[in-house]
Design a protein around this motif. Structure first.
Motif, PDB file in Angstrom:
ATOM      1  N   GLY A   4      -3.546 -23.151  40.793  1.00  0.00           N
ATOM      2  CA  GLY A   4      -3.519 -21.706  40.653  1.00  0.00           C
ATOM      3  C   GLY A   4      -3.531 -21.251  39.211  1.00  0.00           C
ATOM      4  N   LYS A   5      -3.480 -19.943  39.055  1.00  0.00           N
ATOM      5  CA  LYS A   5      -3.533 -19.340  37.722  1.00  0.00           C
ATOM      6  C   LYS A   5      -2.211 -19.541  37.003  1.00  0.00           C
ATOM      7  CE  LYS A   5      -4.781 -14.940  35.520  1.00  0.00           C
ATOM      8  NZ  LYS A   5      -5.130 -13.518  35.762  1.00  0.00           N
ATOM      9  N   GLN A   6      -2.261 -20.047  35.784  1.00  0.00           N
ATOM     10  CA  GLN A   6      -1.045 -20.334  35.024  1.00  0.00           C
ATOM     11  C   GLN A   6      -1.216 -19.914  33.574  1.00  0.00           C
ATOM     12  OE1 GLN A   6       0.235 -24.379  35.517  1.00  0.00           O
ATOM     13  NE2 GLN A   6       0.237 -24.279  37.733  1.00  0.00           N
ATOM     14  N   ASP A   7      -1.272 -18.621  33.355  1.00  0.00           N
ATOM     15  CA  ASP A   7      -1.457 -18.139  31.983  1.00  0.00           C
ATOM     16  C   ASP A   7      -0.305 -17.253  31.523  1.00  0.00           C
ATOM     17  OD1 ASP A   7      -1.919 -16.026  33.608  1.00  0.00           O
ATOM     18  OD2 ASP A   7      -3.817 -15.396  32.695  1.00  0.00           O
ATOM     19  N   GLN A   8       0.832 -17.314  32.246  1.00  0.00           N
ATOM     20  CA  GLN A   8       1.989 -16.497  31.866  1.00  0.00           C
ATOM     21  C   GLN A   8       3.210 -17.390  31.683  1.00  0.00           C
ATOM     22  OE1 GLN A   8       2.590 -13.097  34.394  1.00  0.00           O
ATOM     23  NE2 GLN A   8       0.430 -12.563  34.420  1.00  0.00           N
ATOM     24  N   ALA A   9       3.227 -18.164  30.625  1.00  0.00           N
ATOM     25  CA  ALA A   9       4.331 -19.080  30.360  1.00  0.00           C
ATOM     26  C   ALA A   9       5.478 -18.328  29.699  1.00  0.00           C
ATOM     27  CB  ALA A   9       3.851 -20.230  29.480  1.00  0.00           C
ATOM     28  N   LEU A  10       6.101 -17.436  30.457  1.00  0.00           N
ATOM     29  CA  LEU A  10       7.141 -16.559  29.921  1.00  0.00           C
ATOM     30  C   LEU A  10       8.330 -16.474  30.863  1.00  0.00           C
ATOM     31  CD1 LEU A  10       4.774 -13.607  28.914  1.00  0.00           C
ATOM     32  CD2 LEU A  10       5.743 -15.310  27.353  1.00  0.00           C
ATOM     33  N   THR A  11       9.518 -16.216  30.336  1.00  0.00           N
ATOM     34  CA  THR A  11      10.701 -15.897  31.115  1.00  0.00           C
ATOM     35  C   THR A  11      11.487 -14.825  30.389  1.00  0.00           C
ATOM     36  OG1 THR A  11      12.772 -16.713  32.095  1.00  0.00           O
ATOM     37  CG2 THR A  11      12.051 -17.759  30.040  1.00  0.00           C
ATOM     38  N   ALA A  12      12.050 -13.906  31.139  1.00  0.00           N
ATOM     39  CA  ALA A  12      12.832 -12.826  30.543  1.00  0.00           C
ATOM     40  C   ALA A  12      14.325 -12.992  30.812  1.00  0.00           C
ATOM     41  CB  ALA A  12      12.359 -11.478  31.104  1.00  0.00           C
ATOM     42  N   ILE A  13      14.726 -14.177  31.279  1.00  0.00           N
ATOM     43  CA  ILE A  13      16.123 -14.357  31.681  1.00  0.00           C
ATOM     44  C   ILE A  13      17.001 -14.853  30.539  1.00  0.00           C
ATOM     45  CG2 ILE A  13      17.683 -15.567  33.255  1.00  0.00           C
ATOM     46  CD1 ILE A  13      15.353 -15.609  35.278  1.00  0.00           C
ATOM     47  N   ALA A  14      16.633 -15.957  29.928  1.00  0.00           N
ATOM     48  CA  ALA A  14      17.514 -16.502  28.891  1.00  0.00           C
ATOM     49  C   ALA A  14      16.755 -17.364  27.893  1.00  0.00           C
ATOM     50  CB  ALA A  14      18.630 -17.321  29.530  1.00  0.00           C
ATOM     51  N   THR A  15      17.352 -17.498  26.708  1.00  0.00           N
ATOM     52  CA  THR A  15      16.841 -18.404  25.672  1.00  0.00           C
ATOM     53  C   THR A  15      18.015 -18.835  24.808  1.00  0.00           C
ATOM     54  OG1 THR A  15      15.156 -18.693  23.950  1.00  0.00           O
ATOM     55  CG2 THR A  15      16.339 -16.586  23.980  1.00  0.00           C
ATOM     56  N   SER A  16      17.825 -19.847  24.002  1.00  0.00           N
ATOM     57  CA  SER A  16      18.909 -20.313  23.135  1.00  0.00           C
ATOM     58  C   SER A  16      18.342 -20.993  21.900  1.00  0.00           C
ATOM     59  CB  SER A  16      19.810 -21.294  23.895  1.00  0.00           C
ATOM     60  OG  SER A  16      19.082 -22.448  24.283  1.00  0.00           O
ATOM     61  N   ASP A  17      19.169 -21.024  20.867  1.00  0.00           N
ATOM     62  CA  ASP A  17      18.841 -21.784  19.669  1.00  0.00           C
ATOM     63  C   ASP A  17      20.094 -22.518  19.233  1.00  0.00           C
ATOM     64  OD1 ASP A  17      20.467 -19.919  18.314  1.00  0.00           O
ATOM     65  OD2 ASP A  17      18.740 -18.626  17.873  1.00  0.00           O
ATOM     66  N   ALA A  18      20.105 -23.039  18.048  1.00  0.00           N
ATOM     67  CA  ALA A  18      21.245 -23.838  17.597  1.00  0.00           C
ATOM     68  C   ALA A  18      22.529 -23.030  17.476  1.00  0.00           C
ATOM     69  CB  ALA A  18      20.911 -24.489  16.254  1.00  0.00           C
ATOM     70  N   ASP A  19      22.404 -21.719  17.292  1.00  0.00           N
ATOM     71  CA  ASP A  19      23.586 -20.912  17.026  1.00  0.00           C
ATOM     72  C   ASP A  19      23.962 -19.915  18.113  1.00  0.00           C
ATOM     73  OD1 ASP A  19      23.853 -22.008  14.373  1.00  0.00           O
ATOM     74  OD2 ASP A  19      22.115 -20.791  13.822  1.00  0.00           O
ATOM     75  N   SER A  20      23.060 -19.669  19.056  1.00  0.00           N
ATOM     76  CA  SER A  20      23.365 -18.630  20.044  1.00  0.00           C
ATOM     77  C   SER A  20      22.643 -18.862  21.366  1.00  0.00           C
ATOM     78  CB  SER A  20      22.969 -17.257  19.500  1.00  0.00           C
ATOM     79  OG  SER A  20      21.557 -17.177  19.341  1.00  0.00           O
TER      80      SER A  20
END
Length: 270
Positions: A4-20
């Motif tokens: 299927g179509k897979q051109d929206q590699a995005l999420t609006a729920i959560a993300t993180s980095d080394a500090d937050s």
């Protein structure tokens, strides 16, 4: 392999980095932990915004209403699984949640989608809800199908949980088309199906939570989260005083074998 179509590699729920850690635009440690109740967090996680006071009240009421109802099949499955594997809480919890199908607990989603279908039928036909509801009930009767959200084998005179949820929703000013549709169905169903069909908790939950703004596509998440709490209580008790094998033994006593018997065993019993 991509399907299927897979051109929206995005999420609006959560993300993180080394500090937050960021959840729905909020800093998890500074804005959420210790600052927000879990029901509010659940709403925020799923919908992307914090609930109003009325939405929180209705969600809490729904979660409490469906969290526990005794030794229902999903609970029995969980307790027997833990009895067989005491070190596998995750397996026992999964067994209980997997047992929440269209008949027990998971029927909340079935009822919600039925209400949505009746509403859609009214819109498509350009008619009123009452006409659409009556036609739908007649179709169910002709097909010998149950009416989702109505009737209960134990609470035949009325499900007290449903009555309380509808009362709370009214008090909070949460009253919309889903609750109206449920009310119309409950009004006409007994006469069309020819038996008592009070609103049950699996009919009340979707009506009030959907009118409160919860998305239909995420409806099953409400009873799943609620029953997780109830299963935790049963699994804890099972770890302290097990009844899993007692239930299994009672099943052996209650169910008789009616299959073939070998010639050797026939001779032994003769």
């Amino acid at each position: 392999m991509r399907i299927g179509k897979q051109d929206q590699a995005l999420t609006a729920i959560a993300t993180s980095d080394a500090d937050s850690i960021t959840v729905r635009g909020y800093d998890l440690c500074n804005d959420l932990i210790g600052q927000i109740d879990f029901s509010d967090y659940f709403w925020l996680l799923v919908i992307g915004e914090k609930p109003t006071a009325a939405q929180r009240k209705v969600l809490d009421a729904c979660l409490v209403a469906i969290a526990e109802h005794g030794l229902v099949p999903s609970v029995q499955a969980a307790r027997m699984t833990l009895a067989a594997g005491p070190d596998a809480w995750q397996g026992a919890m999964s067994a209980g949640l997997l047992g929440m199908g269209s008949v027990v607990a998971g029927s909340t989603e079935v009822s919600g989608r039925y209400l949505a279908d009746v509403m859609a039928k009214a819109d498509a036909d350009g008619t009123d809800l009452e006409t659409a509801a009556i036609e739908s009930l007649k179709e169910l009767k002709a097909q010998r199908k149950k009416v989702p959200g109505l009737g209960h084998p134990q609470h035949s005179d009325g499900d007290p949980r449903a009555n309380k949820l509808l009362e709370i929703a009214e008090e909070q000013g949460v009253s919309g088309r889903y609750m109206e549709t449920l009310s119309v169905l409950a009004k006409h169903a007994p006469g069309i199906i020819n038996r008592p069909l009070p609103i049950n908790v699996s009919g009340a939950i979707p009506a009030v939570i959907l009118d409160a703004g919860w998305p239909l596509e995420a409806l099953k998440a409400v009873p799943l989260l609620a029953r997780t709490a109830g299963l935790a209580a049963h699994l804890y008790e099972e770890s302290l005083r097990s009844i899993g094998f007692i239930m299994s033994h009672q099943a052996d006593l209650a169910i008789s074998y009616d299959g073939e018997i070998s010639e050797i065993n026939k001779a032994k019993s003769a």
